[in-house]
Design a protein around this motif. Sequence first.
Motif, mmCIF file in Angstrom:
data_model
loop_
_atom_site.group_PDB
_atom_site.id
_atom_site.type_symbol
_atom_site.label_atom_id
_atom_site.label_comp_id
_atom_site.label_asym_id
_atom_site.label_seq_id
_atom_site.Cartn_x
_atom_site.Cartn_y
_atom_site.Cartn_z
ATOM 1 N N PRO A 80 -3.572 -8.760 11.421
ATOM 2 C CA PRO A 80 -2.514 -7.785 11.705
ATOM 3 C C PRO A 80 -1.261 -8.457 12.250
ATOM 4 O O PRO A 80 -1.338 -9.474 12.957
ATOM 5 C CB PRO A 80 -3.150 -6.881 12.754
ATOM 6 C CG PRO A 80 -4.095 -7.783 13.487
ATOM 7 C CD PRO A 80 -4.609 -8.771 12.474
ATOM 8 N N TRP A 102 -6.794 -3.232 14.999
ATOM 9 C CA TRP A 102 -6.817 -3.897 13.695
ATOM 10 C C TRP A 102 -7.300 -5.340 13.818
ATOM 11 O O TRP A 102 -8.059 -5.829 12.964
ATOM 12 C CB TRP A 102 -5.429 -3.861 13.057
ATOM 13 C CG TRP A 102 -5.112 -2.549 12.425
ATOM 14 C CD1 TRP A 102 -4.295 -1.567 12.914
ATOM 15 C CD2 TRP A 102 -5.620 -2.050 11.179
ATOM 16 N NE1 TRP A 102 -4.266 -0.496 12.053
ATOM 17 C CE2 TRP A 102 -5.066 -0.770 10.987
ATOM 18 C CE3 TRP A 102 -6.487 -2.571 10.232
ATOM 19 C CZ2 TRP A 102 -5.348 0.004 9.863
ATOM 20 C CZ3 TRP A 102 -6.773 -1.810 9.098
ATOM 21 C CH2 TRP A 102 -6.208 -0.538 8.927
ATOM 22 N N HIS A 120 -1.282 -10.466 1.873
ATOM 23 C CA HIS A 120 -2.539 -9.809 2.263
ATOM 24 C C HIS A 120 -2.697 -9.706 3.772
ATOM 25 O O HIS A 120 -3.816 -9.716 4.287
ATOM 26 C CB HIS A 120 -3.742 -10.532 1.651
ATOM 27 C CG HIS A 120 -3.699 -10.615 0.163
ATOM 28 N ND1 HIS A 120 -4.092 -9.579 -0.661
ATOM 29 C CD2 HIS A 120 -3.272 -11.609 -0.658
ATOM 30 C CE1 HIS A 120 -3.922 -9.930 -1.917
ATOM 31 N NE2 HIS A 120 -3.417 -11.146 -1.951
ATOM 32 N N GLY A 136 3.022 -8.127 3.233
ATOM 33 C CA GLY A 136 2.109 -7.394 2.353
ATOM 34 C C GLY A 136 1.702 -8.222 1.150
ATOM 35 O O GLY A 136 0.555 -8.160 0.690
ATOM 36 N N HIS A 139 -1.780 -7.321 7.281
ATOM 37 C CA HIS A 139 -1.608 -5.898 7.581
ATOM 38 C C HIS A 139 -0.564 -5.749 8.680
ATOM 39 O O HIS A 139 -0.751 -6.240 9.794
ATOM 40 C CB HIS A 139 -2.924 -5.262 8.049
ATOM 41 C CG HIS A 139 -2.735 -3.842 8.508
ATOM 42 N ND1 HIS A 139 -2.600 -2.787 7.621
ATOM 43 C CD2 HIS A 139 -2.621 -3.313 9.753
ATOM 44 C CE1 HIS A 139 -2.417 -1.666 8.298
ATOM 45 N NE2 HIS A 139 -2.431 -1.951 9.582
ATOM 46 N N THR A 140 0.544 -5.072 8.390
ATOM 47 C CA THR A 140 1.565 -4.837 9.396
ATOM 48 C C THR A 140 1.310 -3.487 10.063
ATOM 49 O O THR A 140 1.105 -2.482 9.381
ATOM 50 C CB THR A 140 2.977 -4.861 8.784
ATOM 51 O OG1 THR A 140 3.091 -3.846 7.766
ATOM 52 C CG2 THR A 140 3.261 -6.235 8.168
ATOM 53 N N ARG A 167 7.910 -6.536 6.244
ATOM 54 C CA ARG A 167 6.705 -5.791 5.852
ATOM 55 C C ARG A 167 6.355 -6.080 4.384
ATOM 56 O O ARG A 167 5.184 -6.255 4.038
ATOM 57 C CB ARG A 167 6.915 -4.292 6.049
ATOM 58 C CG ARG A 167 6.950 -3.845 7.500
ATOM 59 C CD ARG A 167 6.926 -2.332 7.585
ATOM 60 N NE ARG A 167 7.153 -1.847 8.931
ATOM 61 C CZ ARG A 167 6.232 -1.773 9.887
ATOM 62 N NH1 ARG A 167 4.995 -2.166 9.626
ATOM 63 N NH2 ARG A 167 6.532 -1.298 11.088
#
Length: 212
Positions: free
Chosen positions: A114, A184, A141, A138, A143-144, A134
């Motif tokens: 994350p 996360w 791979h 993305g 996660h924001t 972002r």
Amino acid sequence: MSVKNLNLAVIVGSVRQGRFGPAVADWFAQQATQHGQFSVELIDLADTVLPLALPPVPPAMQPDLDRPAEMRGLTRRLAAADAFVVVTPDYNRSFPASLKAAIDWHYTEWQAKPIGFVGYSGGSGGLLAIEQLRQVFGELHAHTVRDVVSFPRYYELFGEDGTLLDPEGPNGAAKTMLDQLLWWGSVLHDARREHRSPPPEPPEDAWGATVP
């Protein structure tokens, strides 16, 4: 959660002379430490050589030794992190070239982890840079997380000693984002260890075109 504390890397994205980023990053690192669920490491990109000339294939497809020797410490620190917070200004409605170079020199180090953002600038509070980041992360791979911390007109919000004049709102925003990073980060930390299938290869157009 299978680990006591998550390793959180707070990255200072600007290397410009006279930058304000270290003051913002120091404040956030203190918030993360006080949160109590993170082992915090501050990474200043000004301390690392970041060549803009990239190799002909993505570094993820090469052994670590093919990276410049000066960059290997940064690579190890990114690989050891369970979560990231990127501290970034807006430069001409985008994020600094130093930050893009650090991102592009790495690939698997970002995967299934994350990422949160702390932005600062005159008008947008770094939100223009964050929205572009972002998309970049993305593709790698990562996660924001949804919530961010933003400082519009940061020069009116911090005192000369780098402390916030009115910390209540920013401290609350930092906790919200840290809670999301903890959730996360914990889930993805376990998933990376339980599911050991190889990560997907970088897409052919990740660098614009396949190199013959």
